[in-house]
Design a protein around this motif. Structure first.
Motif, PDB file in Angstrom:
ATOM      1  N   VAL A   1       0.856  -1.198   0.000  1.00 19.06           N
ATOM      2  CA  VAL A   1       0.000   0.000   0.000  1.00 19.06           C
ATOM      3  C   VAL A   1       0.889   1.244   0.000  1.00 19.06           C
ATOM      4  N   LEU A   2       1.866   1.253   0.900  1.00 23.84           N
ATOM      5  CA  LEU A   2       2.720   2.444   1.022  1.00 23.84           C
ATOM      6  C   LEU A   2       3.601   2.639  -0.210  1.00 23.84           C
ATOM      7  N   ALA A   3       4.041   1.536  -0.803  1.00 25.22           N
ATOM      8  CA  ALA A   3       4.864   1.641  -2.012  1.00 25.22           C
ATOM      9  C   ALA A   3       4.025   2.179  -3.179  1.00 25.22           C
ATOM     10  N   ALA A   4       2.802   1.673  -3.301  1.00 20.51           N
ATOM     11  CA  ALA A   4       1.900   2.149  -4.370  1.00 20.51           C
ATOM     12  C   ALA A   4       1.616   3.637  -4.180  1.00 20.51           C
ATOM     13  N   TRP A   5       1.438   4.013  -2.933  1.00 16.14           N
ATOM     14  CA  TRP A   5       1.139   5.420  -2.620  1.00 16.14           C
ATOM     15  C   TRP A   5       2.322   6.329  -2.977  1.00 16.14           C
ATOM     16  N   LYS A   6       3.544   5.839  -2.721  1.00 20.88           N
ATOM     17  CA  LYS A   6       4.738   6.627  -3.099  1.00 20.88           C
ATOM     18  C   LYS A   6       4.760   6.860  -4.603  1.00 20.88           C
ATOM     19  N   PHE A   7       4.456   5.804  -5.360  1.00 26.59           N
ATOM     20  CA  PHE A   7       4.462   5.911  -6.818  1.00 26.59           C
ATOM     21  C   PHE A   7       3.387   6.909  -7.279  1.00 26.59           C
ATOM     22  N   ILE A   8       2.209   6.845  -6.669  1.00 19.51           N
ATOM     23  CA  ILE A   8       1.131   7.793  -7.012  1.00 19.51           C
ATOM     24  C   ILE A   8       1.608   9.228  -6.758  1.00 19.51           C
ATOM     25  N   GLN A   9       2.252   9.435  -5.614  1.00 14.24           N
ATOM     26  CA  GLN A   9       2.700  10.801  -5.288  1.00 14.24           C
ATOM     27  C   GLN A   9       3.732  11.304  -6.289  1.00 14.24           C
ATOM     28  N   TRP A  10       4.611  10.395  -6.699  1.00 15.87           N
ATOM     29  CA  TRP A  10       5.633  10.762  -7.695  1.00 15.87           C
ATOM     30  C   TRP A  10       4.973  11.118  -9.025  1.00 15.87           C
ATOM     31  N   LEU A  11       3.995  10.291  -9.446  1.00 11.43           N
ATOM     32  CA  LEU A  11       3.327  10.553 -10.732  1.00 11.43           C
ATOM     33  C   LEU A  11       2.645  11.918 -10.760  1.00 11.43           C
ATOM     34  N   ASN A  12       2.198  12.366  -9.596  1.00 11.01           N
ATOM     35  CA  ASN A  12       1.461  13.633  -9.568  1.00 11.01           C
ATOM     36  C   ASN A  12       2.315  14.835  -9.191  1.00 11.01           C
ATOM     37  N   THR A  13       3.634  14.680  -9.143  1.00 11.26           N
ATOM     38  CA  THR A  13       4.469  15.879  -8.981  1.00 11.26           C
ATOM     39  C   THR A  13       4.379  16.670 -10.289  1.00 11.26           C
ATOM     40  N   PRO A  14       4.472  18.000 -10.218  1.00 11.58           N
ATOM     41  CA  PRO A  14       4.351  18.807 -11.437  1.00 11.58           C
ATOM     42  C   PRO A  14       5.338  18.381 -12.519  1.00 11.58           C
ATOM     43  N   GLU A  15       6.553  18.017 -12.154  1.00  9.03           N
ATOM     44  CA  GLU A  15       7.560  17.638 -13.159  1.00  9.03           C
ATOM     45  C   GLU A  15       7.136  16.375 -13.896  1.00  9.03           C
ATOM     46  N   GLN A  16       6.632  15.368 -13.142  1.00  9.25           N
ATOM     47  CA  GLN A  16       6.233  14.118 -13.795  1.00  9.25           C
ATOM     48  C   GLN A  16       4.938  14.296 -14.577  1.00  9.25           C
ATOM     49  N   GLN A  17       4.025  15.104 -14.051  1.00 13.40           N
ATOM     50  CA  GLN A  17       2.807  15.408 -14.811  1.00 13.40           C
ATOM     51  C   GLN A  17       3.170  16.041 -16.146  1.00 13.40           C
ATOM     52  N   LEU A  18       4.090  16.984 -16.105  1.00 13.29           N
ATOM     53  CA  LEU A  18       4.469  17.675 -17.340  1.00 13.29           C
ATOM     54  C   LEU A  18       5.095  16.695 -18.339  1.00 13.29           C
ATOM     55  N   ALA A  19       5.996  15.845 -17.849  1.00 17.65           N
ATOM     56  CA  ALA A  19       6.647  14.873 -18.741  1.00 17.65           C
ATOM     57  C   ALA A  19       5.579  13.976 -19.391  1.00 17.65           C
ATOM     58  N   TRP A  20       4.597  13.562 -18.597  1.00 15.67           N
ATOM     59  CA  TRP A  20       3.513  12.692 -19.055  1.00 15.67           C
ATOM     60  C   TRP A  20       2.624  13.405 -20.084  1.00 15.67           C
ATOM     61  N   ILE A  21       2.262  14.654 -19.762  1.00 13.70           N
ATOM     62  CA  ILE A  21       1.358  15.425 -20.629  1.00 13.70           C
ATOM     63  C   ILE A  21       2.003  15.730 -21.981  1.00 13.70           C
ATOM     64  N   LYS A  22       3.305  16.019 -21.955  1.00  8.54           N
ATOM     65  CA  LYS A  22       3.988  16.335 -23.219  1.00  8.54           C
ATOM     66  C   LYS A  22       3.903  15.176 -24.198  1.00  8.54           C
ATOM     67  N   GLU A  23       3.863  13.957 -23.670  1.00  7.47           N
ATOM     68  CA  GLU A  23       3.778  12.773 -24.528  1.00  7.47           C
ATOM     69  C   GLU A  23       2.346  12.406 -24.880  1.00  7.47           C
ATOM     70  N   THR A  24       1.416  12.659 -23.943  1.00  3.57           N
ATOM     71  CA  THR A  24       0.066  12.100 -24.079  1.00  3.57           C
ATOM     72  C   THR A  24      -1.010  13.129 -24.404  1.00  3.57           C
ATOM     73  N   ASN A  25      -0.738  14.394 -24.064  1.00  2.00           N
ATOM     74  CA  ASN A  25      -1.731  15.475 -24.171  1.00  2.00           C
ATOM     75  C   ASN A  25      -2.908  15.342 -23.209  1.00  2.00           C
ATOM     76  N   TYR A  26      -2.776  14.544 -22.134  1.00  5.60           N
ATOM     77  CA  TYR A  26      -3.780  14.629 -21.065  1.00  5.60           C
ATOM     78  C   TYR A  26      -3.741  16.033 -20.461  1.00  5.60           C
ATOM     79  N   VAL A  27      -4.777  16.397 -19.693  1.00  2.00           N
ATOM     80  CA  VAL A  27      -4.766  17.737 -19.082  1.00  2.00           C
ATOM     81  C   VAL A  27      -4.056  17.677 -17.726  1.00  2.00           C
TER      82      VAL A  27
END
Ligand SMILES: O=P(O)(O)OC[C@H](O)CO
Length: 391
Positions: free
Chosen positions: A285-311
């Motif tokens: 649970v805690l490991a999954a939560w760490k990964f979720i938090q990382w995915l939602n940092t502004p830097e990772q969101q931006l990297a993701w959005i640049k490739e996918t065009n999600y909002v």
């Protein structure tokens, strides 16, 4: 040093978006030593839900982390099968950063229990072929659904190809119904037999019956890039797939515009959330939560959005200067953000998950088998009523 905790993310995006998910997982695994994430592809968003349900039935959670489409997580939450993420460390700081519409989508009754957090969120847009529209004398598609019939007739006449492809999957339908001051679910049943929704379905049915529109199918994106249909309504995140198919024709043959509306602009929220099933070990649970938090940092969101065009799901990502300058690099990249002020959550009723399949069947029966609209919709409302709890 202790061994890393290994967790599995079950995801439902294939094609180019699936490749980007796998690259994101690799980047995370290389960025730290405490958690190793393994990706498991479940074929589609619906596939993730089905595997999660099968896991519950077998008493063995399907994965440690589930990518659940925004309308699907309530089915598992209502069955008591998801972890309340609000109990995990750092939840509030993260959750407060999400745009309000994504908080409403993931905490619809506002009780503070949150079983899924935003990650890859979208809304539907209009992809159009400006060359085909030009042949009929149009610069852009109409803003309102009420202008579409005339427009579609002219495009068909001038080009010989159908003007638009209409999906039976009820996501674009939700936007149109909400925009007409209607509801999808009301008073413990589908509200598709109310006048607002019937107007939408009748408008679409007329265009399909007069041959100026077709029913969306598995080839629609191919047909659109080949100039065999002038308009398709799809997620902002369909853009990378459309771009790859269109190749060097993308710039000249593909433009993006707002989703049409009836009375006022409304778009449904789309895309997926991340959820942690019940019944997995606490270190997972805690490991999954760490990964979720990382995915939602502004830097990772931006990297993701640049490739996918999600909002961007957080304000902080939207406010990055790098995000703002990225939006200026190509036509239509900012369409999802432009529509965000008009976004509304998809229905969060657990019964809606099964109703989606029934809506599809009914619309296809009307459109492909010529079944009359009102009796088909009344039958749909009646036969799905048992899926919904009485209010
Ligand atoms: O294609 P996505 O990921 O934006 O999702 C779209 C909708 O939620 C409907 O499945």
């Amino acid at each position: 040093q202790s061994k890393p905790v290994e967790i599995t993310l079950m995801y439902g995006l294939g094609g180019r978006l699936g490749e980007i998910i796998r690259a994101t997982i690799d980047r995370y695994n290389k960025s730290q030593t405490e958690v190793v994430v393994r990706g498991e592809f479940a074929d589609s968003y619906e596939g993730v839900l089905q595997k999660a349900l099968a896991g519950i039935a077998a008493g063995q959670p399907a994965a440690d982390l589930l990518q659940l489409e925004v309308a699907l997580w309530p089915r598992l939450a209502a069955a008591g099968q998801l972890t309340d993420l609000a109990t995990l460390p750092g939840f509030k700081a993260m959750y407060d950063g999400f745009w309000p519409v994504f908080r409403r989508q993931t905490d619809p009754d506002g009780d503070g229990k949150v079983y899924a957090v935003p990650w890859n969120n979208s809304n539907p847009v209009t992809y159009y072929n400006p060359q085909l529209l030009k042949k009929a004398g149009f610069e852009a598609p109409p803003k309102r659904w009420t202008e579409y019939r005339e427009f579609a007739r002219k495009v068909k006449e001038a080009t010989g190809v159908p003007a638009l492809a209409i999906p039976s999957f009820p996501w674009v339908l939700e936007g149109a119904v909400f925009s007409n001051d209607g509801e999808m679910v009301r008073g413990g049943r589908l509200a598709l037999n109310e006048p607002a929704a019937l107007e939408v379905i009748n408008t679409w049915t007329q265009m399909i019956r007069d041959g100026s529109a077709v029913v969306e199918n598995a080839n629609t994106t191919q047909d659109f890039v080949a100039g065999k249909v002038a308009i398709t309504f799809q997620s902002v995140a369909s853009r990378p797939g459309i771009k790859a198919l269109a190749g060097d024709k993308f710039k000249s043959n593909v433009r993006v515009a707002n989703l049409p509306y009836f009375k006022k602009p409304v778009v449904p929220v789309g895309g997926a959330t991340l959820a942690i099933p019940k019944g997995i070990p606490q270190d997972h649970v805690l490991a999954a939560w760490k990964f979720i938090q990382w995915l939602n940092t502004p830097e990772q969101q931006l990297a993701w959005i640049k490739e996918t065009n999600y909002v961007p799901v957080t304000r902080a990502t939207n406010d990055l200067r790098a995000f703002q300058s990225y939006l200026l690099t190509e036509q239509g990249l900012g369409q999802g953000m432009l529509q965000l002020p008009t976004a509304r959550p998809r229905p969060a009723d657990p019964g809606y998950v099964q109703a989606i399949q029934e809506i599809r069947k009914t619309l296809e029966d009307i459109w492909l088998n010529n079944r009359p609209v009102e009796p088909a919709i009344n039958d749909l409302v009646n036969r799905t009523q048992a899926l919904f709890k009485q209010p």
